[in-house]
Write a protein that holds these residues in place. Structure first.
Motif, short mmCIF file in Angstrom:
data_model
loop_
_atom_site.label_atom_id
_atom_site.label_comp_id
_atom_site.label_asym_id
_atom_site.label_seq_id
_atom_site.Cartn_x
_atom_site.Cartn_y
_atom_site.Cartn_z
N VAL A 461 92.65 66.80 88.78
CA VAL A 461 93.82 67.38 89.45
C VAL A 461 94.39 66.32 90.39
CG1 VAL A 461 94.67 69.17 90.99
CG2 VAL A 461 92.88 69.72 89.31
N VAL A 462 95.65 65.89 90.15
CA VAL A 462 96.22 64.82 90.97
C VAL A 462 97.29 65.33 91.94
CG1 VAL A 462 95.70 62.99 89.32
CG2 VAL A 462 97.86 64.26 89.11
N GLU A 463 97.92 66.48 91.66
CA GLU A 463 98.90 67.05 92.58
C GLU A 463 98.88 68.56 92.46
OE1 GLU A 463 102.81 64.99 93.35
OE2 GLU A 463 102.37 64.10 91.39
N LEU A 464 99.18 69.23 93.58
CA LEU A 464 99.30 70.69 93.63
C LEU A 464 100.56 71.06 94.41
CD1 LEU A 464 95.61 71.68 94.53
CD2 LEU A 464 96.71 71.95 92.30
N ASN A 472 97.35 70.70 99.31
CA ASN A 472 96.06 70.11 98.93
C ASN A 472 95.17 71.11 98.19
OD1 ASN A 472 96.51 67.54 100.08
ND2 ASN A 472 96.07 68.39 102.12
N LYS A 533 91.47 72.46 94.07
CA LYS A 533 91.85 71.43 95.04
C LYS A 533 92.20 70.13 94.33
CE LYS A 533 87.89 71.36 97.13
NZ LYS A 533 87.17 72.28 96.23
N ILE A 534 92.97 69.28 95.02
CA ILE A 534 93.23 67.93 94.52
C ILE A 534 91.90 67.20 94.40
CG2 ILE A 534 94.26 65.70 95.09
CD1 ILE A 534 96.62 67.13 96.27
#
Length: 865
Positions: A461-464, A472, A533-534
């Motif tokens: 996961v790189v962005e939320l 985050n 989470k990231i």
């Protein structure tokens, strides 16, 4: 000396060309890069950027004959066409322009010389207006041209001061008027009688002299410029010694052609003028790429076509006719505008299809409107009714207004606008449904797509994001967007819907309900089942069965596109598509309904390609290389220099980034379930594949079997059995209608005995009950035949309304007018009516007053007989 319209156009352009002006072709009626204009409506439109200084040209003087349309938006003359001598939806504007070369003096000299020397107009017939502060223009006209001071009128209004907007270029004007003579009512500009038709403006000279800044200060331009406009139709009327623009050569030929086509002998009928005007605007709009539709420019075109068709209907046209006028239009204007001749087949096809579609609803809509007008109390058509006619039957409000105005009614415009606003709000709410995220959300990452070869993958996961922007963490139960470093999920594009599925990590879980593009990232939209989470590593798992169904439908879409071109022609182009797990939907350009036989051919052809079991080949190619190879591009899709080409045998080759089957045989079965029109020139086919197609066929077979059992016949004889039942029902309906007619006649016979005498004239004024309102006319006709000479008034009450009909035999119409009598009665029952002198009908809303109204007829007649 009389000149044809074509000769005047040529003389104007030649004059200014001989004086160093560049002849510039008319620009398109669709303004290029100018969102402020619906249509080109003046000659200066195409030079707007030159005047603003944002564009330069190789010449500084120009002349043109600009095609213009004023039929929508701020400049709309549509409703006046046919009622006045000089309003048009389409007209040509002759103009000469100076971009900092010459100014006021030469502009005035050119205008005067062209009018008095080239066209040889009598000087004493001309007068001019100037802006009241423009002493320079006064001196030029008075001292240099020699125009008497009493022929130079100072005007202190904005009529003689032009501006491009609240700020920017502006300046005074000088308008040239022609005096048609004392035998025509009207006064010169600036007088109380200026709206008369004696003095007609023919040329407007705009002196672009200042630049107005936001503070209202006008600064002199370093290079003052000239913009002029002279209506070709107006100057042609003067040169051809006629008063109305519709009497000039072009219109007379078009009017004569229209009259011949619809079978009219009255060449003065205003409906013929409407048709002659409208064929010009419609043809040139289609030439410039506008197609009939339900919005924007296309809707204006549709309104104009439908207005023309309605006027043809009013003239008694028995068949579609409007497109046939293209022949005469090409004869009249094809030399000046060769695009008319080049596009003649397309023009005829578009207008013919649009008229055919509208003709199917015109008669029904007209019937509803006429019945409503008959039953109205008062003289205002409710806005809700006008909107219903527009929304249900495709009647533009101006068309309804035309019909109402001819019958002495007006439209409740506020009510119509209110209903229209409510519909737009509903549509806007529907279009916003499911729009969860702010357009300002911006993904910094780029996702690697693995979905061509995989249905699941492991990724970080790189962005939320939540609805407000980047976060985050997304907590359990909250909705949001997850961006992964790489993913097998397909993001919605090219008509294919986005994938759904789950993202599962050691302590994270996210349910994906849609996948879309977010800049260069793939955005997984959904709801967190457990906190995510990231930095979490998750397993991305798409819904495999759903993806498989989407593949079938997407691959079948390619085959159907190719089949459409094979069966219908190369003009078929994709106009939109939707591919999901349930079905495929494909919109394409075609000017008429696809026949049942053609649909069968398309369906058969696709299924043949499925059975051939072609292997799908995909290649990355350069964009130009792919196009040269014959690959079809998808509607509305943007492509990189390197594109993905999907090929199915030698039958289909398209640029496509979607997911597909490996063999066409995987599709199994293809079945078309509907074909419809969504806009003029745009059709829609919906189809299903695979298990859904098989289920559909099985359900159809079950239905046919059930109907056969119900009708006690076998499936092969079902059609004949149903035809027999329908024919029998029609016969019964005819017999029932005859019985009702017979009952009405019998009722009429009984009524005849109730006739009384008023001053030696038979009068029958009575209330009738137990009959249908549509039989009243038949009853009156029968009573006329029985009574020979009589005045007949019948009133039919209902729960909340009343119908009144009046009949007068031919020998009495000079003494009693049915229309006057029916309104006398209708006014007492809250209504209004109308009709012929021998037969008139009305409706009312106060049946409780009918008895008194019927009783009052005798006194009314005693005063007239």
């Amino acid at each position: 000396m009389s000149k044809t319209t074509a000769e005047i156009r040529r003389a104007f352009l030649d004059y200014f060309a001989n004086h160093g002006h560049q002849i510039v072709s008319s620009s398109s009626l669709v303004p290029a890069d100018d969102p402020t204009l619906l249509f080109t409506n003046a000659g200066m439109n195409q030079f707007k950027d030159v005047f603003l200084g944002t564009e330069t040209r190789r010449y500084n003087k120009a002349t043109s004959s600009q095609r213009c349309v004023r039929a929508g938006g701020k400049h709309n003359d549509l409703e006046n066409v046919g009622y006045t001598a000089r309003h048009h939806t389409f007209f040509e504007m002759l103009g000469n322009f100076s971009f900092g070369d010459y100014f006021k003096q030469q502009a005035i000299q050119h205008a005067w010389k062209f009018l008095t020397e080239v066209l040889e107009l009598p000087k004493e017939k001309l007068l001019v207006t100037i802006f009241h502060e423009d002493d320079e223009a006064f001196d030029i006209w008075n001292k240099e041209i020699g125009l008497p001071a009493d022929k130079i009128i100072r005007i202190a209004t904005s009529d003689n001061f032009w501006s491009m907007g609240d700020t920017g270029p502006c300046g005074p004007c000088s308008e040239i008027f022609y005096d048609h003579g004392e035998h025509i009512w009207g006064g010169p500009p600036g007088t109380p009688e200026e709206d008369g038709d004696r003095f007609i403006e023919i040329w407007n000279l705009v002196f672009m002299q200042f630049n107005r800044t936001a503070d209202g200060v006008m600064h002199p331009l370093p290079k003052p410029s000239i913009d002029t406009g002279m209506g070709l139709e107006r100057i042609s009327a003067i040169m051809q010694n006629v008063h109305s623009n519709y009497e000039i050569d072009i219109f007379q030929k078009l009017i004569a052609a229209a009259a011949q086509i619809v079978g009219s002998t009255d060449l003065e009928d205003k409906s013929l003028r409407v048709i002659a005007d409208h064929i010009r605007s419609c043809a040139f709009l289609v030439c410039d790429g506008v197609m009939p539709s339900n919005e924007g420019r296309g809707y204006v075109l549709r309104r104009i076509i439908r207005r023309a068709v309605r006027h043809g209907y009013q003239l008694g046209a028995k068949d579609i006719f409007f497109y046939k006028l293209i022949d005469e239009l090409c004869n009249q204007m094809g030399e000046a505008y060769p695009e008319l001749i080049e596009q003649k087949p397309v023009l005829e096809k578009v207008l013919k299809v649009e008229e055919e579609q509208f003709s199917r609803t015109l008669e029904r809509g007209m019937t509803i409107l006429n019945e409503a007008l008959t039953e109205l109390s008062g003289d205002v058509v409710p806005g809700e009714l006008a909107f219903k006619l527009y929304d249900t039957y495709g009647f533009p409000a101006d068309l309804t207004n035309d019909v109402a105005r001819e019958k002495g009614f007006s439209i409740d415009q506020e009510g119509f606008d209110r209903a229209m606003t409510q519909q737009r709000e509903r549509a806007q709410q529907a279009s916003n449904f499911g729009k969860d995220y702010n357009d300002a959300i911006f993904a910094k990452s780029a996702s690697e797509f693995l979905g061509y070869d995989a249905e699941n993958n492991s990724a970080e996961v790189v962005e939320l994001f939540d609805q407000n922007g980047p976060v985050n963490e997304i907590k359990a139960g909250d909705s949001g967007i997850v961006v992964l470093s790489k993913t097998a999920f397909y993001a919605e594009s090219g008509g294919q819907v986005g994938d759904t599925g789950t993202l599962i990590g050691e302590s994270a879980e996210f349910k994906v309900v849609d996948t879309v593009k977010l800049n260069d990232a793939v955005a997984h939209k959904g709801v967190a089942q457990r906190n995510i989470k990231i930095g979490d590593v998750v397993e991305a798992q798409i819904e495999s069965e759903r993806r498989a169904a989407i593949k079938l439908n997407h691959s079948a879409t390619h085959l159907m596109h190719a089949a459409l071109k094979t069966v219908l022609g190369d003009h078929v182009n994709q106009k939109g598509s939707l591919v999901d797990a349930e079905r495929l939907r494909f919109d394409f350009s075609h000017f008429e309904a696809v026949t049942q036989q053609q649909l069968l051919e398309i369906e058969t052809l696709v299924n043949q390609q499925i059975r051939l079991n072609h292997s799908l080949e995909t290649k990355l190619m350069g964009l130009e290389e792919a196009k040269n190879a014959g690959a079809m591009a998808l509607f509305g899709e943007k492509y990189d220099d390197s594109v993905r080409v999907v090929t199915m045998g030698d039958f289909s080759m398209e640029l496509c980034g979607g997911t597909h089957v490996q063999q066409t045989g995987d599709i199994g079965l293809f079945k078309i379930i509907s074909e419809s029109g969504i806009a003029s020139g745009v059709r829609r086919i919906e189809a299903i594949t695979g298990q859904a197609a098989l289920q559909y066929v099985q359900n159809q077979a079950k239905l046919i079997s059930g109907l056969s059992g119900l009708l006690k016949t076998d499936t092969t004889s079902l059609e004949n059995k149903l035809t027999s039942i329908v024919d029998h029902a029609k016969e019964l309906e005819k017999e029932l209608a005859k019985l009702k007619q017979k009952l009405a006649s019998q009722a009429g016979s009984d009524l005849a005995s109730k006739a009384t005498q008023v001053n030696g004239v038979k009068v029958l004024s009575t209330k009738v009950e137990g009959v249908e309102s549509k039989t009243l006319r038949t009853m009156v006709d029968d009573l006329k035949n029985q009574l020979k000479s009589a005045v007949i008034v019948l009133g039919l009450p209902a729960a909340d309304k009343v119908s009144v009909i009046v009949g007068v035999t031919p020998d009495l119409v000079n003494k009693v007018k049915a229309g006057e009598l029916v309104n006398f009665v209708a006014n007492q029952v809250g209504g209004k009516g109308g009709g012929r002198p021998d037969m008139a009908q009305a409706g009312g809303s106060q049946p409780e007053n009918l008895d008194a109204a019927i009783d009052s007829v005798q006194n009314w007649l005693e005063e007239r007989l």
